[in-house]
Design an enzyme around this catalytic site. Structure first.
Site, PDB file in Angstrom:
ATOM      1  N   ASP A  92     -75.562  60.367   7.984  1.00  0.00           N
ATOM      2  CA  ASP A  92     -74.952  60.892   9.076  1.00  0.00           C
ATOM      3  C   ASP A  92     -75.130  60.044  10.388  1.00  0.00           C
ATOM      4  O   ASP A  92     -75.846  59.202  10.272  1.00  0.00           O
ATOM      5  CB  ASP A  92     -75.889  62.166   9.272  1.00  0.00           C
ATOM      6  CG  ASP A  92     -77.149  62.178   8.966  1.00  0.00           C
ATOM      7  OD1 ASP A  92     -77.779  61.214   8.829  1.00  0.00           O
ATOM      8  OD2 ASP A  92     -77.820  63.294   8.950  1.00  0.00           O
TER       9      ASP A  92
ATOM     10  N   ASN B  27     -85.027  73.595   8.552  1.00  0.00           N
ATOM     11  CA  ASN B  27     -83.954  74.692   8.078  1.00  0.00           C
ATOM     12  C   ASN B  27     -83.433  74.580   6.884  1.00  0.00           C
ATOM     13  O   ASN B  27     -82.595  75.197   6.282  1.00  0.00           O
ATOM     14  CB  ASN B  27     -83.046  75.044   9.092  1.00  0.00           C
ATOM     15  CG  ASN B  27     -82.214  73.917   9.240  1.00  0.00           C
ATOM     16  OD1 ASN B  27     -82.059  72.953   8.686  1.00  0.00           O
ATOM     17  ND2 ASN B  27     -81.246  74.237  10.550  1.00  0.00           N
TER      18      ASN B  27
ATOM     19  N   HIS C 178     -81.890  71.784   5.989  1.00  0.00           N
ATOM     20  CA  HIS C 178     -80.643  71.008   5.732  1.00  0.00           C
ATOM     21  C   HIS C 178     -81.006  69.686   5.071  1.00  0.00           C
ATOM     22  O   HIS C 178     -82.206  69.107   5.172  1.00  0.00           O
ATOM     23  CB  HIS C 178     -79.972  70.681   7.347  1.00  0.00           C
ATOM     24  CG  HIS C 178     -80.856  69.954   8.173  1.00  0.00           C
ATOM     25  ND1 HIS C 178     -80.888  70.391   9.490  1.00  0.00           N
ATOM     26  CD2 HIS C 178     -81.556  68.547   8.002  1.00  0.00           C
ATOM     27  CE1 HIS C 178     -81.690  69.253   9.941  1.00  0.00           C
ATOM     28  NE2 HIS C 178     -82.143  68.195   9.208  1.00  0.00           N
TER      29      HIS C 178
ATOM     30  N   GLU D 198     -75.955  71.831   7.571  1.00  0.00           N
ATOM     31  CA  GLU D 198     -76.782  73.058   8.124  1.00  0.00           C
ATOM     32  C   GLU D 198     -76.609  74.217   7.293  1.00  0.00           C
ATOM     33  O   GLU D 198     -75.610  74.463   6.466  1.00  0.00           O
ATOM     34  CB  GLU D 198     -76.278  73.272   9.461  1.00  0.00           C
ATOM     35  CG  GLU D 198     -76.759  72.151  10.610  1.00  0.00           C
ATOM     36  CD  GLU D 198     -78.095  71.923  11.102  1.00  0.00           C
ATOM     37  OE1 GLU D 198     -79.095  72.182  10.311  1.00  0.00           O
ATOM     38  OE2 GLU D 198     -78.245  71.755  12.229  1.00  0.00           O
TER      39      GLU D 198
HETATM   40  C1  F6R Z   1     -81.371  61.977   8.546  1.00  0.00           C
HETATM   41  C2  F6R Z   1     -80.889  63.362   8.184  1.00  0.00           C
HETATM   42  C3  F6R Z   1     -81.678  64.656   8.299  1.00  0.00           C
HETATM   43  C4  F6R Z   1     -83.302  64.290   8.251  1.00  0.00           C
HETATM   44  C5  F6R Z   1     -83.773  65.890   8.460  1.00  0.00           C
HETATM   45  C6  F6R Z   1     -85.674  65.450   8.432  1.00  0.00           C
HETATM   46  O1  F6R Z   1     -80.409  61.192   8.460  1.00  0.00           O
HETATM   47  O2  F6R Z   1     -79.949  63.355   7.483  1.00  0.00           O
HETATM   48  O3  F6R Z   1     -81.459  65.504   7.225  1.00  0.00           O
HETATM   49  O4  F6R Z   1     -83.662  63.854   6.957  1.00  0.00           O
HETATM   50  O5  F6R Z   1     -83.563  66.278   9.740  1.00  0.00           O
HETATM   51  O6  F6R Z   1     -85.997  64.878   9.632  1.00  0.00           O
HETATM   52  P1  F6R Z   1     -87.308  64.061   9.916  1.00  0.00           P
HETATM   53  O7  F6R Z   1     -87.497  63.121   8.736  1.00  0.00           O
HETATM   54  O8  F6R Z   1     -87.343  63.556  11.304  1.00  0.00           O
HETATM   55  O9  F6R Z   1     -88.301  65.335   9.670  1.00  0.00           O
END
Ligand code: F6R
Length: 243
Positions: free
Chosen positions: A70, A138, A140, A145
């Site tokens: 992303d 959440n 994702h 989401e």
């Molecule tokens: C990042 C991504 C997100 C993160 C998720 C967890 O490329 O796709 O899904 O993996 O938000 O984020 P952290 O690791 O910062 O807790």
């Protein structure tokens, strides 16, 4: 749940070491692997370990291709909060991966729809051998989401308040935090041959439990991983504390 292997790590560093070993094994077995990569706090330690292995002469990225999950909408590549910048800073600039082999959505594409189709074509040409994932609070994965359906291809998504709140730790304020992002779809994530999900910390314990034991629902996007036949979850004791 035979298709989901859970590896218990002691702590964040242990999780990072194990994840890096799995990624390194993948590259060793198949030097021209296509890796699906993630940003965020979770994979930073694993990337550090991979850089170490590279510096020790134990890993060669010269034939590796990568596609990231992303990118924030509206951030240029030289913005230090863009995921493009993050990947260079935390991995690409420190190993011998070729710049032309690294793919990430373009956050400032003029035409959102065209950008999504462009990225889907890249994904089609680069089937992932291994997809690395972090887990959102959440549920994702990528920036898919909670929703009333599972999105298939790359799309522009409006981030939820919980995600903007979580991401705002890297920005000056909530207001300054991007509200939308391009993300790979759930179908594309599920097409990876192998999925490596890394989870660390008490704050992820409940959602990790929901993803492994709860119903498969787009309200917990990561729950779809129950349907994949080769998932490795590397989670630390804090993340596994409710299991
Ligand atoms: C990042 C991504 C997100 C993160 C998720 C967890 O490329 O796709 O899904 O993996 O938000 O984020 P952290 O690791 O910062 O807790």
């Amino acid at each position: 749940m035979d298709d989901m292997r859970i590896i218990r790590a002691k702590d964040y560093n242990d999780m990072s070491r194990i994840a890096a070993n799995i990624i390194a094994a993948q590259i060793t077995l198949k030097p021209d692997s296509v890796l699906g990569l993630a940003t965020g706090s979770t994979p930073i330690g694993a990337y550090k370990e991979l850089i170490k292995k590279y510096n020790e002469g134990n890993l060669d990225f010269s034939e590796v291709r990568s596609v990231n999950l992303d990118e924030y909408k509206g951030l240029t590549k030289d913005n230090d909060q863009s995921y493009d910048y993050f990947m260079k800073e935390n991995l690409f600039n420190h190993v011998n991966i070729k710049a032309e082999n690294c793919h990430i959505p373009n956050g400032i594409a003029e035409d959102d729809e065209a950008e999504c189709r462009r990225y889907d074509e890249i994904l089609e040409k680069n089937p992932r051998d291994l997809q690395l994932l972090g887990l959102g609070l959440n549920g994702h994965i990528g920036f898919n989401e909670p929703n009333d359906h599972f999105a298939k291809g790359t799309h522009l998504i409006q981030l939820t308040e919980s995600t903007i709140e979580a991401n705002s730790r890297f920005f000056e304020s909530y207001e300054a935090t991007p509200k939308a992002a391009f993300t790979m779809g759930i179908k594309s994530i599920m097409q990876a041959g192998k999925i490596l999900l890394c989870v660390s910390g008490k704050s992820k314990a409940q959602i990790l439990r929901d993803l492994i034991h709860g119903p498969i629902t787009p309200q917990v996007p990561a729950s779809i991983l129950q349907l994949h036949n080769d998932v490795i979850v590397v989670a630390d004791e804090d993340a596994l504390s409710l299991m």
